[in-house]
Design a protein around this motif. Structure first.
Motif, PDB file in Angstrom:
ATOM      1  N   ILE A   7      31.173  -0.265  76.089  1.00  0.00           N
ATOM      2  CA  ILE A   7      31.847   0.158  74.854  1.00  0.00           C
ATOM      3  C   ILE A   7      33.355   0.126  75.062  1.00  0.00           C
ATOM      4  O   ILE A   7      34.122  -0.376  74.227  1.00  0.00           O
ATOM      5  CB  ILE A   7      31.390   1.576  74.444  1.00  0.00           C
ATOM      6  CG1 ILE A   7      29.895   1.559  74.113  1.00  0.00           C
ATOM      7  CG2 ILE A   7      32.186   2.068  73.257  1.00  0.00           C
ATOM      8  CD1 ILE A   7      29.304   2.925  73.869  1.00  0.00           C
TER       9      ILE A   7
ATOM     10  N   LEU B 268      34.676  -3.382  75.171  1.00  0.00           N
ATOM     11  CA  LEU B 268      34.784  -3.946  73.820  1.00  0.00           C
ATOM     12  C   LEU B 268      36.084  -3.517  73.171  1.00  0.00           C
ATOM     13  O   LEU B 268      36.754  -4.297  72.482  1.00  0.00           O
ATOM     14  CB  LEU B 268      33.605  -3.481  72.967  1.00  0.00           C
ATOM     15  CG  LEU B 268      32.339  -4.319  73.071  1.00  0.00           C
ATOM     16  CD1 LEU B 268      31.207  -3.647  72.319  1.00  0.00           C
ATOM     17  CD2 LEU B 268      32.589  -5.710  72.504  1.00  0.00           C
TER      18      LEU B 268
ATOM     19  N   MET C 103      38.935  -5.464  74.614  1.00  0.00           N
ATOM     20  CA  MET C 103      38.932  -6.803  74.047  1.00  0.00           C
ATOM     21  C   MET C 103      39.518  -6.784  72.635  1.00  0.00           C
ATOM     22  O   MET C 103      40.350  -7.619  72.259  1.00  0.00           O
ATOM     23  CB  MET C 103      37.494  -7.303  74.013  1.00  0.00           C
ATOM     24  CG  MET C 103      37.364  -8.769  73.754  1.00  0.00           C
ATOM     25  SD  MET C 103      35.617  -9.202  73.776  1.00  0.00           S
ATOM     26  CE  MET C 103      35.676 -10.720  72.870  1.00  0.00           C
ATOM     27  N   GLY C 104      39.089  -5.757  71.862  1.00  0.00           N
ATOM     28  CA  GLY C 104      39.614  -5.630  70.502  1.00  0.00           C
ATOM     29  C   GLY C 104      41.117  -5.442  70.514  1.00  0.00           C
ATOM     30  O   GLY C 104      41.851  -6.072  69.732  1.00  0.00           O
TER      31      GLY C 104
ATOM     32  N   ILE D 174      42.861  -8.659  70.962  1.00  0.00           N
ATOM     33  CA  ILE D 174      42.875  -9.497  69.759  1.00  0.00           C
ATOM     34  C   ILE D 174      43.907  -8.990  68.754  1.00  0.00           C
ATOM     35  O   ILE D 174      44.661  -9.770  68.157  1.00  0.00           O
ATOM     36  CB  ILE D 174      41.468  -9.536  69.128  1.00  0.00           C
ATOM     37  CG1 ILE D 174      40.500 -10.240  70.080  1.00  0.00           C
ATOM     38  CG2 ILE D 174      41.492 -10.270  67.801  1.00  0.00           C
ATOM     39  CD1 ILE D 174      39.064 -10.175  69.659  1.00  0.00           C
ATOM     40  N   PHE D 175      43.979  -7.660  68.605  1.00  0.00           N
ATOM     41  CA  PHE D 175      44.960  -7.119  67.670  1.00  0.00           C
ATOM     42  C   PHE D 175      46.378  -7.427  68.148  1.00  0.00           C
ATOM     43  O   PHE D 175      47.261  -7.762  67.349  1.00  0.00           O
ATOM     44  CB  PHE D 175      44.762  -5.607  67.496  1.00  0.00           C
ATOM     45  CG  PHE D 175      43.434  -5.284  66.862  1.00  0.00           C
ATOM     46  CD1 PHE D 175      42.946  -6.085  65.830  1.00  0.00           C
ATOM     47  CD2 PHE D 175      42.671  -4.215  67.291  1.00  0.00           C
ATOM     48  CE1 PHE D 175      41.723  -5.817  65.241  1.00  0.00           C
ATOM     49  CE2 PHE D 175      41.448  -3.943  66.714  1.00  0.00           C
ATOM     50  CZ  PHE D 175      40.970  -4.736  65.685  1.00  0.00           C
TER      51      PHE D 175
ATOM     52  N   LEU E 180      48.949 -10.612  58.225  1.00  0.00           N
ATOM     53  CA  LEU E 180      48.344 -10.299  59.521  1.00  0.00           C
ATOM     54  C   LEU E 180      48.378  -8.804  59.803  1.00  0.00           C
ATOM     55  O   LEU E 180      47.430  -8.250  60.369  1.00  0.00           O
ATOM     56  CB  LEU E 180      49.063 -11.064  60.624  1.00  0.00           C
ATOM     57  CG  LEU E 180      48.487 -12.457  60.891  1.00  0.00           C
ATOM     58  CD1 LEU E 180      49.361 -13.224  61.844  1.00  0.00           C
ATOM     59  CD2 LEU E 180      47.075 -12.357  61.424  1.00  0.00           C
TER      60      LEU E 180
ATOM     61  N   LEU F 119      45.617  -7.314  58.084  1.00  0.00           N
ATOM     62  CA  LEU F 119      44.361  -7.619  58.761  1.00  0.00           C
ATOM     63  C   LEU F 119      44.168  -6.716  59.966  1.00  0.00           C
ATOM     64  O   LEU F 119      43.065  -6.197  60.219  1.00  0.00           O
ATOM     65  CB  LEU F 119      44.330  -9.084  59.216  1.00  0.00           C
ATOM     66  CG  LEU F 119      44.430 -10.150  58.141  1.00  0.00           C
ATOM     67  CD1 LEU F 119      44.133 -11.518  58.733  1.00  0.00           C
ATOM     68  CD2 LEU F 119      43.501  -9.869  56.982  1.00  0.00           C
TER      69      LEU F 119
ATOM     70  N   THR G 195      43.064  -3.301  58.882  1.00  0.00           N
ATOM     71  CA  THR G 195      41.639  -3.299  58.534  1.00  0.00           C
ATOM     72  C   THR G 195      40.798  -3.351  59.796  1.00  0.00           C
ATOM     73  O   THR G 195      39.813  -2.611  59.956  1.00  0.00           O
ATOM     74  CB  THR G 195      41.315  -4.514  57.657  1.00  0.00           C
ATOM     75  OG1 THR G 195      42.372  -4.689  56.731  1.00  0.00           O
ATOM     76  CG2 THR G 195      40.006  -4.340  56.949  1.00  0.00           C
ATOM     77  N   GLY G 196      41.202  -4.239  60.692  1.00  0.00           N
ATOM     78  CA  GLY G 196      40.450  -4.411  61.935  1.00  0.00           C
ATOM     79  C   GLY G 196      40.399  -3.127  62.727  1.00  0.00           C
ATOM     80  O   GLY G 196      39.359  -2.776  63.283  1.00  0.00           O
TER      81      GLY G 196
ATOM     82  N   VAL H 215      37.875  -0.785  61.265  1.00  0.00           N
ATOM     83  CA  VAL H 215      36.528  -1.221  61.619  1.00  0.00           C
ATOM     84  C   VAL H 215      36.229  -0.878  63.073  1.00  0.00           C
ATOM     85  O   VAL H 215      35.166  -0.326  63.399  1.00  0.00           O
ATOM     86  CB  VAL H 215      36.387  -2.741  61.382  1.00  0.00           C
ATOM     87  CG1 VAL H 215      35.059  -3.236  61.926  1.00  0.00           C
ATOM     88  CG2 VAL H 215      36.501  -3.056  59.917  1.00  0.00           C
TER      89      VAL H 215
ATOM     90  N   SER I 189      35.692   2.920  63.696  1.00  0.00           N
ATOM     91  CA  SER I 189      34.412   3.453  63.218  1.00  0.00           C
ATOM     92  C   SER I 189      33.255   2.899  64.047  1.00  0.00           C
ATOM     93  O   SER I 189      32.296   3.621  64.337  1.00  0.00           O
ATOM     94  CB  SER I 189      34.218   3.145  61.734  1.00  0.00           C
ATOM     95  OG  SER I 189      34.584   1.824  61.469  1.00  0.00           O
ATOM     96  N   ALA I 190      33.346   1.633  64.442  1.00  0.00           N
ATOM     97  CA  ALA I 190      32.271   1.044  65.245  1.00  0.00           C
ATOM     98  C   ALA I 190      32.174   1.762  66.583  1.00  0.00           C
ATOM     99  O   ALA I 190      31.080   2.083  67.058  1.00  0.00           O
ATOM    100  CB  ALA I 190      32.525  -0.443  65.457  1.00  0.00           C
TER     101      ALA I 190
ATOM    102  N   PHE J 166      30.551   5.110  66.166  1.00  0.00           N
ATOM    103  CA  PHE J 166      29.119   4.935  65.964  1.00  0.00           C
ATOM    104  C   PHE J 166      28.426   4.672  67.303  1.00  0.00           C
ATOM    105  O   PHE J 166      27.402   5.300  67.635  1.00  0.00           O
ATOM    106  CB  PHE J 166      28.908   3.778  64.986  1.00  0.00           C
ATOM    107  CG  PHE J 166      27.493   3.566  64.577  1.00  0.00           C
ATOM    108  CD1 PHE J 166      26.576   4.608  64.584  1.00  0.00           C
ATOM    109  CD2 PHE J 166      27.067   2.323  64.159  1.00  0.00           C
ATOM    110  CE1 PHE J 166      25.275   4.408  64.191  1.00  0.00           C
ATOM    111  CE2 PHE J 166      25.764   2.110  63.760  1.00  0.00           C
ATOM    112  CZ  PHE J 166      24.867   3.167  63.785  1.00  0.00           C
ATOM    113  N   ALA J 167      29.028   3.773  68.085  1.00  0.00           N
ATOM    114  CA  ALA J 167      28.425   3.437  69.377  1.00  0.00           C
ATOM    115  C   ALA J 167      28.371   4.670  70.275  1.00  0.00           C
ATOM    116  O   ALA J 167      27.361   4.933  70.944  1.00  0.00           O
ATOM    117  CB  ALA J 167      29.214   2.322  70.049  1.00  0.00           C
TER     118      ALA J 167
END
Lengths: 501, 95, 473
Positions: B32, B35, B38-39, B42-43, B64, B67, B70-71, B74, B77-78, B81-82
Motif C-alpha cells: 500500500i 503504491l 508510485m502515485g 506520477i503527481f 494539469l 488533474l 483530482t488524482g 482519488v 480515498s483509495a 479504503f485499502a
C-alpha cells in the motif's frame, strides 16, 4: 385451408414442442394429463403432416421463413424429401411414445423424460424441414442438446460416462459442421436448398475451399451418422432406456446425420459439383468400410443392444453409400433405406426392450427358448432381423435391391461384393439369435421375470408398438409398388428434386 | 531548465521505487505504501510538466494542476479504503 | 443529450438518497434501474435516428471541457448495463432476506451503475481514469459484502486495481505532456510513432489489461469474483471487466499510430490464445463451481481480445461487430451463470462442483438456466454467443486465418467441456446433494431470464448488426 398452408412447417414443429414445454412443468403424479398431452401432440402432428403430404403430393411447396442471420433466414421448407423424413419420424414417434409410457411406468422423473422426448422429436422434425444450411445447423445442435438428457436419463455412473462421450462426439461434430457452414456462407451466403445444388459456379474458382467445406460438413454429419472413425459414441449410448435407444437409432440421431449427408450432396453441392470436386469416391470407400466394420464388430457382441448398435453403424452407412454413388437408382435405394432401416431397427429395439423389461434378458445366450414364452415379441424380432438381412418379402430386401441396382448402374460392381459380404455377415449375427429364440430349449430360469399383464405376454403398451412396426416392415415390402409406399415416394423425390435426366 | 530535469529524474526514481515495492511485497502494508510512493512520483511528474510553460514566460498549465488535485483525492480515498480493509484482515487474524 | 446525463445522474442521486434513507433503498434501486432502462432505450432510438450525440460538460470549449459522446455502440452498452442492473437488482431483492445481503449493496450497486454509465459515455482520457478508479473501488467494496472471508481477495483486487490505474495515469500524463490534450477526438491522428508514445501506450495498455483481467494478468479475478455474493459476481463478471476493455478498444482504434498496430495485434493475439486455451483448461480443473465460472470469464474475454487483435490487423468491419456481440452475449450469459450457480450454492449449501451432483433433480430450473447460458458461452445456435462466433468465423474464413480457425475450434470444445462438466454431474441420480431448504422459484426464474435473453439475441441479429454497422459507416 390454403391460408394455413404456409404455417404448416412451424405448426408441425410446435405440435410437439408446446406439449413438451408444458410437460416439463407438470408434477410427477399428473400421469393422465401427461399421457393425454403426449397423445394430443402426436395426433395433431399427424394431422398436420397429412395436410402437408397432400399439398406436396399435389406439387405445391410449403415455405415458412423468419429473419435470422444476415444472408440466411430461418427457413422451413416442406418438399418431398423433407416430408419423407417428417413422416418417418412422426409415425415412429407415435409408436415410441406409446412404448415409452408403458416402459417407464412407475419410474421416477418421467416429466423430465417426456419433456425432452418431445423436444427431441421437435428438433428432428425441424431438421427435416430445414430449408437452408443455417437452419439445418440450428436444429442439428438443438437435437444434440435435446437427446443428451435422454441418454443420461438413468443417472448411473455408466450412463454419465456414455453421455459425456456422446456429448464429446456430437458437440465436436456440431462445431465442425458450424465451421463448414460458415465457410460456405462466406463464399456464397446460405441460399435455400436447391435441387442440383448451388455451388457449381464456384467450383472453378474456389476448388480447394469447397473441398475443405465438403470434408468439414461430412465430418460434422458423419459423427451422428456414425461413419468410421466417428462412431465411438453409439455402442456406449446403449445404456439409455430402450425407447431412447430405439428412437436414437431409428430416426432421431443417426438418421439426422444420414439425412444431412443427403441434403449436402444433392441440394447444396449437387451431383455435378461433387463429380468435378472428386470427393465422392473417398466417401464411398469410407461408407463401404463402415458397413463391413459394423457388421464384423456386431458378430462379436453378446449383449443384445450392443449387437444391434453395431448393426446400426453398418446399416446407416448403406444410406451414405447410396448417396455417394451419385446415381438415380442408388439414390432411390438410399432414400428408401433411410425409411426401411428406421422401421426395422426400431422394431428390433422395441423387442430387445421387451425381453429386458419382461424377463430381464440382456445377453443373447439367455434368449434360449424365449419364443415359447413371448411368441409375439419374438415374431416381431424375427421379421425385423430377416429384414435387416434383406430377405424378401421384407422391406429390407427392397432397399438392398435398389442399392445393388444402383451400384451396377454406376459401374461400381465391387460394391455388390460389399453388399453380399455384409448380407452374409448380417445373416451370421442375426440368424443364430433367431435360431436360439425358436429352436432351442430354455435351460436356465429367466434372469428377472415380471408379471406385466394377466392375459398377454407383456404389457400391451410394450407389445403393440413392435407389432405395429413389424406390420409396417411387411407392408412396405409387399406393397412397395403401390403409390403410397416409401419406395414410390423415394422415386418421386429422385425424379422431382435430384435433377437426374 | 536544470531544475526541470532534476524533478523529472526524481519523479522517475519515485515511480521506479514504488513499482518495485509493489512488485516485491510481500507485506500488504508495504504494498500500500509503495503504491502511494508510485502515485507521488506520477503527481510530481505531472506538476513538473505543468511547470514547463513557465520557462517560456507563460502561466503554468492549470489543467494539469486540476488533474493532480483530482488524482490526490482519488489516491487518498483509495489508500484509506485499502488501510481499512487491511485493518479488518489483521483484526480477524488476531481474534 | 440530457438523456445521457440522466443516465449517470439518476443512479448517482439514487445512491445518495439510499444512504440518507436506507429504508427506501430497495424501492429507489428498482425505480432508478427501471428509469435508466427506459432512458437508455430512448437514447438508443435517438442515436439510431439522428446519429451520435455529443455533450461538453459545463459548456466549456473542447480543449478544456470533458467530452461525452453517445454513439451507437455506447448506446447499446448503456442499455445493456441498465438492463442487467435491473435484473440483478430484482434477483437481489428476491434473495436479500435469505442470503442476508448487506444493506450497503443497494447504494454501492447504484454507484457502480453510475460510474459504468459515465465510463461508456466519456471520451476524455482523464475522465476515463476517474470513472475507472471509481468503478474499481466500488467493485472492491461490493466484494467485501461477503464478510470476513472476502477481505483478503478484496484487498488483493484493490491493490491490483490501484496499481493498474497508476500505470494508466502515468501513460495519460506522458501523452498529455507530449501532445497537450486529453480529448480523444482531438488527439485522434495526432500521435506520432516515437518511443515516448510507445511508452505511454504500453503503460495505458498494461494498466487496462490488468483491470480487464486479460490473460496473463488475470490472477486477481478468480479469487475476487468467486468470493463475492452471487449478485455482485454477476455484475462484476458481466459488466465491470468490460469497462477497461471498452477504453482499450477506444485507445487502440482511435489514438494509436498505424505503425504500432501490427505489434499490438500480435501481443493481443498471444494473450487471446493464452486466455482461450489455458484459462479454459483452468476452468476445467478447478474444484470450486464459482471459480469455474470466474475462469470461464477470463477465457471468454479471450474472444474479445482475439476480435480486437483481428480488428487491428485486418480492415474488416465484421470483427468490430464480433467484438461487441461477444461483449453483449457474454454479459448476459455470465450474469445468468453466476446467478444460477449462486442460487444452487445457497440452496444446497455447497461450494464444490462435485457437490452439485443431482442438481437437475433438486433444482431443475437453476440448472437449466446454467445450461442454457452455458450454451451461449459455447456458441450453440441460436444464442448470442453463436451469433458472435458466427460473425467472427465468417471474418476468419474471409481473411484465410486457418490457424486461428483451429484455435477457435479447440477453444469451443474446451468451453463445452467445462460447461458440461457441471451439467453432466447434475444428472447423476445416486445420492444427490439434498437442499438445505426448499428451493425458491422466483430467484431461479430471475437467473433464467438473462439466459433466455441471450438466446433471443440471435433473432435480433439484423437490427443489432445494423446498429453496430451504423458506427462503422
Amino acid at each position: 385451408m390454403t391460408a394455413l398452408l404456409p404455417y404448416l412447417p412451424i405448426l408441425i414443429i410446435l405440435s410437439s414442442l408446446l406439449p413438451g414445454l408444458i410437460i416439463f412443468s407438470l408434477k410427477e403424479t399428473q400421469i393422465k394429463l401427461r399421457t393425454w398431452l403426449n397423445m394430443l401432440g402426436v395426433t395433431v402432428k399427424l394431422i398436420f403432416v397429412w395436410l402437408m403430404w397432400r399439398a406436396v403430393k399435389a406439387g405445391q411447396e410449403v415455405t415458412f421463413s423468419l429473419p435470422f442471420l444476415p444472408g440466411a433466414d430461418l427457413v422451413l421448407h416442406g418438399d418431398a424429401l423433407s416430408l419423407l423424413f417428417v413422416i418417418l419420424s412422426s409415425i415412429l414417434w407415435l409408436a415410441t411414445t406409446i412404448y415409452a409410457i408403458g416402459y417407464l411406468e412407475g419410474s421416477p422423473l418421467r416429466s423430465r423424460f417426456f419433456g425432452y422426448f418431445s423436444l427431441c422429436v421437435s428438433a428432428t422434425v425441424g431438421l427435416a424441414l430445414s430449408g437452408n444450411l443455417v437452419t439445418f445447423l440450428l436444429f442439428y445442435e438443438l437435437l444434440t442438446l435435446a437427446t443428451f438428457p435422454l441418454v443420461v436419463h438413468r443417472g448411473t455412473a455408466q450412463s454419465l460416462a456414455a453421455a459425456k462421450r456422446y456429448l464429446g462426439y456430437t458437440l465436436g461434430g456440431g462445431v465442425l459442421l458450424m465451421f463448414g457452414v460458415a465457410l460456405l456462407h462466406m463464399l456464397t451466403q446460405s441460399p435455400d436448398f436447391t435441387p442440383g445444388g448451388y455451388l457449381l459456379p464456384l467450383v472453378a474458382s474456389d476448388r480447394a475451399l469447397l473441398q475443405l467445406a465438403f470434408v468439414l460438413l461430412i465430418a460434422g454429419l458423419g459423427v451422428k451418422a456414425a461413419l468410421l472413425p466417428l462412431h465411438g459414441w453409439l455402442p456406449q449410448a446403449m445404456v439409455a432406456p430402450a425407447p431412447v435407444s430405439a428412437l436414437l437409432h431409428a430416426v432421431a440421431v443417426v438418421k439426422a446425420g444420414a439425412f444431412g449427408i443427403i441434403r449436402v450432396v444433392y441440394d447444396v453441392f449437387g451431383v455435378q459439383s461433387i463429380q468435378q470436386l472428386n470427393v465422392a469416391t473417398p466417401l464411398m470407400l469410407l461408407a463401404a468400410l463402415t458397413i463391413l466394420y459394423g457388421s464384423w464388430r456386431a458378430l462379436a457382441q453378446q449383449d443384445i443392444k450392443k449387437r444391434l448398435a453395431y448393426s446400426t453403424i453398418s446399416q446407416v452407412s448403406y444410406v451414405t453409400l447410396g448417396v455417394a454413388m451419385l446415381g438415380p437408382l442408388a439414390a432411390v435405394g438410399a432414400l428408401v433405406h433411410l425409411v426401411h432401416q428406421g422401421v426395422m431397427k426400431i422394431t428390433l429395439f422395441f423387442c430387445a426392450g421387451n425381453y429386458a423389461e419382461t424377463l430381464g434378458i440382456h445377453d443373447i445366450r439367455e434368449l434360449n427358448g424365449v419364443g415359447k414364452r413371448m411368441p409375439l415379441t419374438s415374431l416381431a424380432f424375427t421379421v425385423g432381423a430377416l429384414g435387416m438381412i434383406g430377405i424378401p418379402p421384407t422391406a429390407g430386401f427392397i432397399s438392398k435391391w435398389y442399392l445393388g441396382l444402383g451400384a451396377a448402374e454406376v459401374d461400381q460392381g465391387w460394391l455388390i461384393g460389399v453388399f453380399v459380404l455384409s448380407g452374409l455377415l448380417n445373416a451370421a449375427y442375426f440368424l443364430p439369435v433367431v435360431y436360439r429364440i425358436w429352436f432351442t430349449q430354455q435351460r436356465l430360469p429367466w434372469p428377472h421375470p415380471q408379471q406385466l399383464s394377466k392375459k398377454l405376454e407383456t404389457h400391451w403398451m410394450l407389445l403393440s408398438p413392435p407389432l405395429f412396426t413389424m406390420l409396417l416392415v411387411l407392408l412396405m415390402g409387399l406393397f412397395a409398388s403401390t403409390d403410397i409406399s416409401p419406395l414410390s415416394w423415394s422415386e418421386l423425390i429422385v425424379e422431382r428434386e435430384f435433377s437426374y435426366d | 531548465m536544470l531544475s526541470l530535469y532534476v524533478y523529472f529524474t526524481l519523479a522517475t526514481l519515485l515511480i521506479g521505487f514504488g513499482a518495485y515495492g509493489v512488485w516485491r511485497g510481500p507485506e500488504l502494508l508495504r504494498r500500500i505504501l509503495a503504491l502511494n510512493i508510485m502515485g507521488a512520483g506520477i503527481f510530481l511528474l505531472m506538476v513538473t510538466l505543468a511547470y514547463r510553460p513557465v520557462l517560456q514566460g507563460e502561466p503554468a498549465d492549470s489543467v494539469l494542476h486540476a488533474l493532480v488535485l483530482t488524482g490526490l483525492v482519488v489516491a487518498v480515498s483509495a489508500t484509506a479504503f485499502a488501510l481499512a480493509l487491511l485493518g479488518r484482515i489483521l483484526q480477524k487474524g488476531k481474534a | 443529450m440530457s438523456l445521457a446525463l440522466g443516465l449517470v445522474i439518476i443512479p448517482l442521486l439514487a445512491a445518495l438518497l439510499m444512504l440518507l434513507w436506507p429504508r427506501l433503498a430497495r424501492g429507489l434501486q428498482l425505480a432508478a434501474a427501471l428509469l435508466c432502462t427506459i432512458l437508455a432505450t430512448m437514447l438508443l432510438q435517438l442515436v439510431q435516428q439522428e446519429g451520435s450525440q455529443q455533450l461538453f460538460i459545463g459548456g466549456w470549449n473542447p480543449l478544456l471541457a470533458i467530452r461525452w459522446q453517445a454513439d451507437s455502440v455506447t448506446a447499446l452498452l448503456l442499455l445493456l448495463s441498465a438492463v442487467l442492473h435491473l435484473l440483478v437488482s430484482g434477483y437481489a431483492l428476491a434473495v436479500q432476506q435469505r442470503d442476508k445481503l448487506a444493506a450497503a449493496f443497494w447504494p454501492l450497486s447504484s454507484l457502480l451503475l453510475a460510474s459504468l454509465q459515465a465510463l461508456w459515455l466519456s471520451r476524455d482520457l482523464f475522465n476515463l481514469y476517474v470513472c475507472l478508479e471509481l468503478l474499481g473501488m466500488v467493485a472492491v467494496a461490493l466484494v467485501t459484502l461477503s464478510g470476513d472471508k472476502a477481505m483478503r481477495p478484496a484487498l488483493h483486487y484493490l491493490l491490483f486495481s490501484l496499481f493498474a490505474s497508476l500505470c494508466y495515469l502515468l501513460g495519460v500524463a506522458l501523452l498529455y505532456g507530449a501532445y497537450g490534450a486529453l480529448d480523444l477526438p482531438l488527439l485522434q491522428g495526432q500521435l506520432q510513432a516515437n518511443s515516448l508514445t510507445a511508452a505511454a501506450l504500453v503503460l495505458i495498455t498494461l494498466g487496462l489489461m490488468l483491470k480487464a483481467a486479460w490473460w496473463p494478468l488475470h490472477l486477481w479475478l478468480p479469487a475476487a469474483h468467486a468470493a463475492a455474493p452471487a449478485p455482485v459476481s454477476a455484475l462484476l463478471s458481466a459488466l465491470v471487466v468490460k469497462g477497461p476493455l471498452f477504453i482499450l478498444v477506444l485507445v487502440w482504434t482511435t489514438l494509436a499510430p498505424a505503425a504500432f498496430l501490427n505489434v499490438a495485434a500480435y501481443a493481443f493475439l498471444v494473450c487471446a490464445l493464452g486466455a482461450l486455451l489455458l484459462a479454459g483448461v483452468a476452468a476445467l480443473r478447478t474444484p470450486y463451481s464459482k471459480t469455474l465460472v470466474a475462469y470461464s470469464t477470463v477465457a471468454q474475454l479471450g474472444y474479445a481480445m482475439l476480435a480486437l487483435a483481428l480488428m487491428l490487423s485486418f480492415n474488416l468491419p465484421v470483427f468490430t461487430a464480433a467484438l461487441w456481440l461477444f461483449v453483449m452475449a457474454h454479459a448476459l450469459a455470465k450474469a445468468a451463470c453466476f446467478l444460477s450457480i449462486g442460487e444452487m450454492q445457497q440452496t444446497l449449501g455447497v461450494k464444490k462442483v462435485a457437490q452439485l451432483k443431482g442438481a437437475s433433480q433438486t433444482m431443475p430450473l437453476a440448472m437449466f438456466a446454467f445450461a442454457v447460458a452455458g450454451g451461449s458461452l459455447i456458441g450453440l445456435p441460436p444464442s448470442g454467443g453463436f451469433l458472435a462466433k458466427w460473425v467472427m468465423l465468417l471474418g476468419l474464413w474471409q481473411a484465410q486465418q486457418y490457424f486461428l480457425l483451429l484455435v477457435l475450434l479447440v477453444a469451443t470444445l474446451v468451453s463445452a467441456a467445462y460447461i458440461f462438466r457441471v451439467v453432466v454431474l447434475a444428472f447423476d441420480r445416486a445420492e444427490p446433494t439434498a437442499p438445505d431448504f426448499s428451493p425458491q422459484l422466483l430467484p431461479q426464474w430471475l437467473a433464467l431470464l438473462p439466459a433466455l435473453a441471450v438466446w433471443a439475441m440471435a433473432f435480433f441479429s439484423m437490427p443489432l448488426l445494423a446498429i453496430l454497422q451504423q458506427e462503422l459507416s
